[in-house]
Design an enzyme around this catalytic site. Structure first.
Site, mmCIF file in Angstrom:
data_model
loop_
_atom_site.group_PDB
_atom_site.id
_atom_site.type_symbol
_atom_site.label_atom_id
_atom_site.label_comp_id
_atom_site.label_asym_id
_atom_site.label_seq_id
_atom_site.Cartn_x
_atom_site.Cartn_y
_atom_site.Cartn_z
ATOM 1 N N ASP A 126 0.823 -1.203 0.000
ATOM 2 C CA ASP A 126 0.000 0.000 0.000
ATOM 3 C C ASP A 126 0.860 1.258 0.000
ATOM 4 O O ASP A 126 1.359 1.671 1.055
ATOM 5 C CB ASP A 126 -0.917 -0.030 1.239
ATOM 6 C CG ASP A 126 -1.835 1.169 1.308
ATOM 7 O OD1 ASP A 126 -2.003 1.858 0.273
ATOM 8 O OD2 ASP A 126 -2.378 1.422 2.394
ATOM 9 N N SER A 150 -1.285 16.339 -11.039
ATOM 10 C CA SER A 150 -1.772 15.921 -12.352
ATOM 11 C C SER A 150 -2.299 17.179 -13.027
ATOM 12 O O SER A 150 -3.106 17.914 -12.456
ATOM 13 C CB SER A 150 -2.872 14.872 -12.208
ATOM 14 O OG SER A 150 -3.341 14.494 -13.490
HETATM 15 C C1 VSK Z 1 -6.594 -1.615 1.743
HETATM 16 C C2 VSK Z 1 -5.680 2.490 1.194
HETATM 17 C C3 VSK Z 1 -6.508 3.669 1.623
HETATM 18 C C4 VSK Z 1 -8.614 4.869 1.482
HETATM 19 C C5 VSK Z 1 -8.543 5.909 0.377
HETATM 20 C C6 VSK Z 1 -9.281 7.152 0.794
HETATM 21 C C7 VSK Z 1 -10.686 7.236 0.622
HETATM 22 C C8 VSK Z 1 -11.346 8.382 1.027
HETATM 23 C C9 VSK Z 1 -10.663 9.427 1.600
HETATM 24 C C10 VSK Z 1 -9.274 9.352 1.773
HETATM 25 C C11 VSK Z 1 -8.573 8.229 1.368
HETATM 26 C C12 VSK Z 1 -7.217 -0.585 2.367
HETATM 27 C C13 VSK Z 1 -7.074 8.177 1.557
HETATM 28 C C14 VSK Z 1 -11.392 10.658 2.053
HETATM 29 C C15 VSK Z 1 -11.478 6.146 0.005
HETATM 30 C C16 VSK Z 1 -8.491 -0.759 2.892
HETATM 31 C C17 VSK Z 1 -9.165 -1.981 2.817
HETATM 32 C C18 VSK Z 1 -8.503 -3.032 2.178
HETATM 33 C C19 VSK Z 1 -7.235 -2.843 1.664
HETATM 34 C C20 VSK Z 1 -7.906 1.301 3.302
HETATM 35 C C21 VSK Z 1 -6.858 0.769 2.636
HETATM 36 C C22 VSK Z 1 -5.574 1.453 2.334
HETATM 37 N N1 VSK Z 1 -8.883 0.396 3.454
HETATM 38 N N2 VSK Z 1 -4.362 2.983 0.871
HETATM 39 N N3 VSK Z 1 -7.752 3.756 1.167
HETATM 40 O O1 VSK Z 1 -6.039 4.508 2.329
#
Ligand code: VSK
Length: 420
Positions: free
Chosen positions: A118, A282
């Site tokens: 990740d 970007s």
């Molecule tokens: C990996 C993953 C992660 C969240 C991305 C995100 C979203 C909304 C907002 C901010 C961010 C993961 C950064 C406002 C959707 C998981 C479940 C399974 C496998 C999170 C991760 C890691 N939940 N890099 N996603 O931050």
């Protein structure tokens, strides 16, 4: 070292270039006869300029010894075209490419766990013998007592909340961790004493291996370095690359750039590390090959996020070109369209690079059936990023269409096209 070729340049300096077979690891499938430059040393051990490396690679390519134009042509790429198959690990997609898992060996004797690499976080955490049984649904857990090299970091704990609302927390150990044949002897391995349902439900995901910057590691009171940060002194170059693929295993490489994994040149752009992410700008986009639209936005390269989350206006512009697309926020939770729709390509403009995502990569998953064939409504791989979150999230829908260099030596991201 077994130098197989001598390349004499016009200036008369001679460089020895060894060929190293690119050994397959864990079933990674690569385009035929993968051959890569191992190391380029000058006669006097001096650094070789990017230009000269490019020249050498062009010569090897002419001789039919290299699959395509080599690396290192971008700004500030460094002398990083060293190929070392020992730093390669498979990245195996799960259903609909929702995530990519890589085998990681932890402890003594090694226990293999499949972790989600990740680049959007910086904690290496695992299901373990400390995770309550009720929260474990098929995951392999790290059995701490069975590792003779595991050491509790007394007084340290970790707790992480991700942007999608999921979370986990627990105790911290130091232990031996190997990815491919890159080994860190005392890596902080964060043992889960609690995981949220999102993680319990992912039976094949034994944990995450964070590859963002250590500044956002959650271990308290003493922040811990990531696996990549700890491995840097042992790597030929302080970088790793992501080569994720659509519906087939791809790979991560640590310490070298495999010139057979991309076409053309790598375009490098600066990374703003102040938030701990691989954050870049970007500059804009084009849809279906139409004229470029200037729309600069902050973005993070996040291999741990499935989708490409763009500013609302850009997501709207994209789906305005898709017959029957609607933003079903309350139902499906985002843009959906008839599965029969043909989706336009999306091109992200990043510096001088045009990163093309083919339309068929943007059909993420069926909504009203368990396969594309028996569904009528499909969920889009491009969605709007959360209002209030300061970055767009360039997740797997984008990354699998690119070869990406995460350069920790000069804090740059490199993007190149590849055969898809
Ligand atoms: C990996 C993953 C992660 C969240 C991305 C995100 C979203 C909304 C907002 C901010 C961010 C993961 C950064 C406002 C959707 C998981 C479940 C399974 C496998 C999170 C991760 C890691 N939940 N890099 N996603 O931050």
């Amino acid at each position: 070292m077994d130098p197989l070729f001598e390349v004499t340049t016009l200036g008369g300096m001679t460089f020895k270039i060894s060929q190293v077979p690119n050994k397959k690891f864990y079933g990674v499938q690569k385009g035929g006869g993968s051959m890569a430059i191992a190391r380029a040393y000058s006669k006097y051990g001096a650094a070789i300029s990017d230009d000269l490396l490019s020249t050498i690679e062009e010569i090897l390519k002419e001789l039919g010894l290299l699959g395509n134009a080599g690396a290192g042509a971008g700004a500030g790429a460094g002398n990083n075209t060293t190929a070392d198959p020992q730093g390669e690990v498979a990245a195996v997609p799960q259903m609909f490419d929702s995530e990519y898992l890589c085998p990681v060996e932890i402890g003594t004797p090694p226990q293999t766990l499949n972790l989600d690499f990740d680049t959007g976080s910086s904690d290496l955490w695992v299901f373990s013998s400390e995770t309550p049984g009720i929260q474990v649904m098929g995951q392999d857990a790290w059995d701490i007592e069975k590792s003779s090299t595991a050491q509790l970091l007394t007084g340290e704990s970790w707790s992480i909340s991700y942007g999608d609302g999921s979370s986990s927390s627990g105790n911290v150990y130091l232990d031996k961790v190997s990815v491919g044949r890159v080994t860190v002897q005392k890596q902080a391995v964060e043992s889960a004493r609690n995981v949220s349902v999102a993680f319990t439900q992912r039976s094949d995901t034994d944990g995450l291996l964070g590859l963002a910057f250590g500044s956002i590691n959650t271990v308290k009171p003493t922040r811990q370095k990531t696996f990549f940060e700890n491995a840097i002194p042992d790597l030929a170059s302080p970088l790793f690359t992501a080569n994720l693929k659509k519906a087939e295993p791809g790979n991560y490489n640590f310490g070298f750039i495999d010139a057979t994994e991309f076409t053309g040149q790598i375009t490098y752009v600066p990374v703003n590390t102040s938030s701990g992410f691989w954050q870049f700008v970007s500059d804009g986009y084009s849809i279906a090959g139409s004229s470029a639209v200037s729309a600069p936005h902050q973005a993070i390269a996040d291999t741990g996020t499935t989708l490409l989350l763009l500013p609302q206006e850009i997501a709207d512009a994209y789906y305005s070109q898709v017959q029957g697309a609607v933003n079903d926020v309350r139902g499906a939770g985002g843009y959906v369209f008839p599965c029969s729709a043909s989706l336009p390509d999306y091109t992200a403009i990043i510096g001088s690079h045009q990163a093309v995502i083919p339309g068929d990569f943007i059909n993420y998953a069926p909504v009203d059936g368990d396969s594309f064939e028996n569904a009528t409504t499909c969920f889009g791989g491009i969605q709007a990023s959360a209002a209030g979150f300061p970055f767009s999230i360039y997740g797997d829908i984008f990354l699998k269409a690119q070869f990406v260099v995460f350069h920790g030596g000069n804090n740059q991201l490199g993007f190149a096209s590849k055969s898809l």
